[in-house]
Design a protein around this motif. Structure first.
Motif, PDB file in Angstrom:
ATOM      1  N   SER A 118      15.364  10.383 -15.216  1.00 58.63           N
ATOM      2  CA  SER A 118      15.397  10.023 -16.638  1.00 58.63           C
ATOM      3  C   SER A 118      14.486  10.930 -17.459  1.00 58.63           C
ATOM      4  CB  SER A 118      15.012   8.554 -16.847  1.00 58.63           C
ATOM      5  OG  SER A 118      13.629   8.357 -16.635  1.00 58.63           O
ATOM      6  N   ASN A 119      13.443  11.450 -16.835  1.00 63.95           N
ATOM      7  CA  ASN A 119      12.543  12.371 -17.527  1.00 63.95           C
ATOM      8  C   ASN A 119      13.098  13.789 -17.614  1.00 63.95           C
ATOM      9  OD1 ASN A 119      10.538  10.423 -17.980  1.00 63.95           O
ATOM     10  ND2 ASN A 119       9.713  10.721 -15.936  1.00 63.95           N
ATOM     11  N   GLN A 120      14.163  14.058 -16.878  1.00 62.85           N
ATOM     12  CA  GLN A 120      14.714  15.413 -16.832  1.00 62.85           C
ATOM     13  C   GLN A 120      16.008  15.579 -17.622  1.00 62.85           C
ATOM     14  OE1 GLN A 120      15.094  16.561 -12.723  1.00 62.85           O
ATOM     15  NE2 GLN A 120      13.004  15.939 -12.246  1.00 62.85           N
ATOM     16  N   VAL A 121      16.735  14.504 -17.866  1.00 64.07           N
ATOM     17  CA  VAL A 121      18.040  14.642 -18.525  1.00 64.07           C
ATOM     18  C   VAL A 121      17.878  14.776 -20.036  1.00 64.07           C
ATOM     19  CG1 VAL A 121      19.302  13.414 -16.734  1.00 64.07           C
ATOM     20  CG2 VAL A 121      18.407  12.152 -18.673  1.00 64.07           C
ATOM     21  N   GLN A 122      18.829  15.459 -20.639  1.00 59.51           N
ATOM     22  CA  GLN A 122      18.821  15.674 -22.081  1.00 59.51           C
ATOM     23  C   GLN A 122      19.562  14.566 -22.846  1.00 59.51           C
ATOM     24  OE1 GLN A 122      17.113  18.237 -23.458  1.00 59.51           O
ATOM     25  NE2 GLN A 122      16.455  18.765 -21.393  1.00 59.51           N
ATOM     26  N   ASP A 123      20.606  14.039 -22.230  1.00 62.01           N
ATOM     27  CA  ASP A 123      21.436  13.024 -22.880  1.00 62.01           C
ATOM     28  C   ASP A 123      20.668  11.706 -22.992  1.00 62.01           C
ATOM     29  OD1 ASP A 123      23.502  11.482 -23.863  1.00 62.01           O
ATOM     30  OD2 ASP A 123      24.653  11.480 -22.005  1.00 62.01           O
ATOM     31  N   SER A 124      20.490  11.234 -24.220  1.00 63.23           N
ATOM     32  CA  SER A 124      19.673  10.033 -24.436  1.00 63.23           C
ATOM     33  C   SER A 124      20.308   8.777 -23.849  1.00 63.23           C
ATOM     34  CB  SER A 124      19.383   9.839 -25.923  1.00 63.23           C
ATOM     35  OG  SER A 124      20.574   9.637 -26.641  1.00 63.23           O
ATOM     36  N   SER A 125      21.632   8.677 -23.881  1.00 66.21           N
ATOM     37  CA  SER A 125      22.270   7.479 -23.315  1.00 66.21           C
ATOM     38  C   SER A 125      22.114   7.447 -21.799  1.00 66.21           C
ATOM     39  CB  SER A 125      23.743   7.397 -23.719  1.00 66.21           C
ATOM     40  OG  SER A 125      24.460   8.502 -23.224  1.00 66.21           O
ATOM     41  N   LEU A 126      22.219   8.601 -21.162  1.00 62.25           N
ATOM     42  CA  LEU A 126      22.008   8.668 -19.721  1.00 62.25           C
ATOM     43  C   LEU A 126      20.542   8.403 -19.390  1.00 62.25           C
ATOM     44  CD1 LEU A 126      23.082   9.185 -16.898  1.00 62.25           C
ATOM     45  CD2 LEU A 126      22.821  11.633 -17.305  1.00 62.25           C
ATOM     46  N   ARG A 127      19.637   8.921 -20.194  1.00 61.68           N
ATOM     47  CA  ARG A 127      18.213   8.679 -19.994  1.00 61.68           C
ATOM     48  C   ARG A 127      17.910   7.187 -20.072  1.00 61.68           C
ATOM     49  NH1 ARG A 127      16.110  10.891 -24.338  1.00 61.68           N
ATOM     50  NH2 ARG A 127      16.419  12.975 -23.532  1.00 61.68           N
ATOM     51  N   ASN A 128      18.472   6.522 -21.085  1.00 57.67           N
ATOM     52  CA  ASN A 128      18.257   5.081 -21.240  1.00 57.67           C
ATOM     53  C   ASN A 128      18.819   4.302 -20.062  1.00 57.67           C
ATOM     54  OD1 ASN A 128      16.954   5.437 -23.673  1.00 57.67           O
ATOM     55  ND2 ASN A 128      18.789   5.109 -24.889  1.00 57.67           N
ATOM     56  N   LEU A 129      19.991   4.697 -19.593  1.00 60.05           N
ATOM     57  CA  LEU A 129      20.602   4.035 -18.443  1.00 60.05           C
ATOM     58  C   LEU A 129      19.714   4.171 -17.207  1.00 60.05           C
ATOM     59  CD1 LEU A 129      22.990   2.607 -17.043  1.00 60.05           C
ATOM     60  CD2 LEU A 129      23.957   4.883 -16.647  1.00 60.05           C
ATOM     61  N   LEU A 130      19.230   5.375 -16.961  1.00 59.89           N
ATOM     62  CA  LEU A 130      18.360   5.595 -15.799  1.00 59.89           C
ATOM     63  C   LEU A 130      17.050   4.828 -15.923  1.00 59.89           C
ATOM     64  CD1 LEU A 130      19.013   9.394 -15.274  1.00 59.89           C
ATOM     65  CD2 LEU A 130      19.620   7.565 -13.694  1.00 59.89           C
ATOM     66  N   GLN A 131      16.508   4.747 -17.121  1.00 59.50           N
ATOM     67  CA  GLN A 131      15.287   3.974 -17.333  1.00 59.50           C
ATOM     68  C   GLN A 131      15.540   2.487 -17.102  1.00 59.50           C
ATOM     69  OE1 GLN A 131      14.254   5.263 -21.286  1.00 59.50           O
ATOM     70  NE2 GLN A 131      12.953   6.929 -20.535  1.00 59.50           N
ATOM     71  N   ASP A 132      16.703   2.002 -17.545  1.00 52.30           N
ATOM     72  CA  ASP A 132      17.061   0.595 -17.320  1.00 52.30           C
ATOM     73  C   ASP A 132      17.222   0.301 -15.823  1.00 52.30           C
ATOM     74  OD1 ASP A 132      17.018   0.151 -20.036  1.00 52.30           O
ATOM     75  OD2 ASP A 132      19.206   0.164 -20.270  1.00 52.30           O
ATOM     76  N   ILE A 133      17.863   1.218 -15.109  1.00 51.96           N
ATOM     77  CA  ILE A 133      18.050   1.034 -13.673  1.00 51.96           C
ATOM     78  C   ILE A 133      16.694   1.041 -12.965  1.00 51.96           C
ATOM     79  CG2 ILE A 133      18.970   2.084 -11.559  1.00 51.96           C
ATOM     80  CD1 ILE A 133      21.324   3.092 -13.298  1.00 51.96           C
ATOM     81  N   SER A 134      15.828   1.944 -13.370  1.00 57.19           N
ATOM     82  CA  SER A 134      14.490   2.008 -12.779  1.00 57.19           C
ATOM     83  C   SER A 134      13.726   0.707 -13.018  1.00 57.19           C
ATOM     84  CB  SER A 134      13.719   3.189 -13.364  1.00 57.19           C
ATOM     85  OG  SER A 134      12.422   3.257 -12.841  1.00 57.19           O
ATOM     86  N   ALA A 135      13.803   0.185 -14.227  1.00 61.72           N
ATOM     87  CA  ALA A 135      13.119  -1.072 -14.545  1.00 61.72           C
ATOM     88  C   ALA A 135      13.701  -2.233 -13.737  1.00 61.72           C
ATOM     89  CB  ALA A 135      13.222  -1.359 -16.038  1.00 61.72           C
TER      90      ALA A 135
END
Length: 59
Positions: free
Chosen positions: A27-44
């Motif tokens: 999530s810290n490496q991707v540029q796409d904000s929707s993908l970043r948010n998804l990865l952050q949600d999965i991590s949480a």
């Protein structure tokens, strides 16, 4: 619990932590904000599941 069962639980917890870390790192490496948010949600969610699973072992 048998030693073998404890190893299974330890392995499952380890996999959960690794999955959380991978999602957080990606999530810290991707540029796409929707993908970043998804990865952050999965991590949480992984962190939440780890905490719940670990707390069940303490009861």
């Amino acid at each position: 619990m048998s030693p073998k069962e404890l190893l299974y639980i330890e392995d499952a917890l380890s996999h959960m932590q690794e999955s959380k870390k991978c999602c957080s790192d990606f999530s810290n490496q991707v540029q796409d904000s929707s993908l970043r948010n998804l990865l952050q949600d999965i991590s949480a969610k992984q962190n939440e599941m780890f905490t719940k699973f670990y707390s069940l072992l303490g009861t």
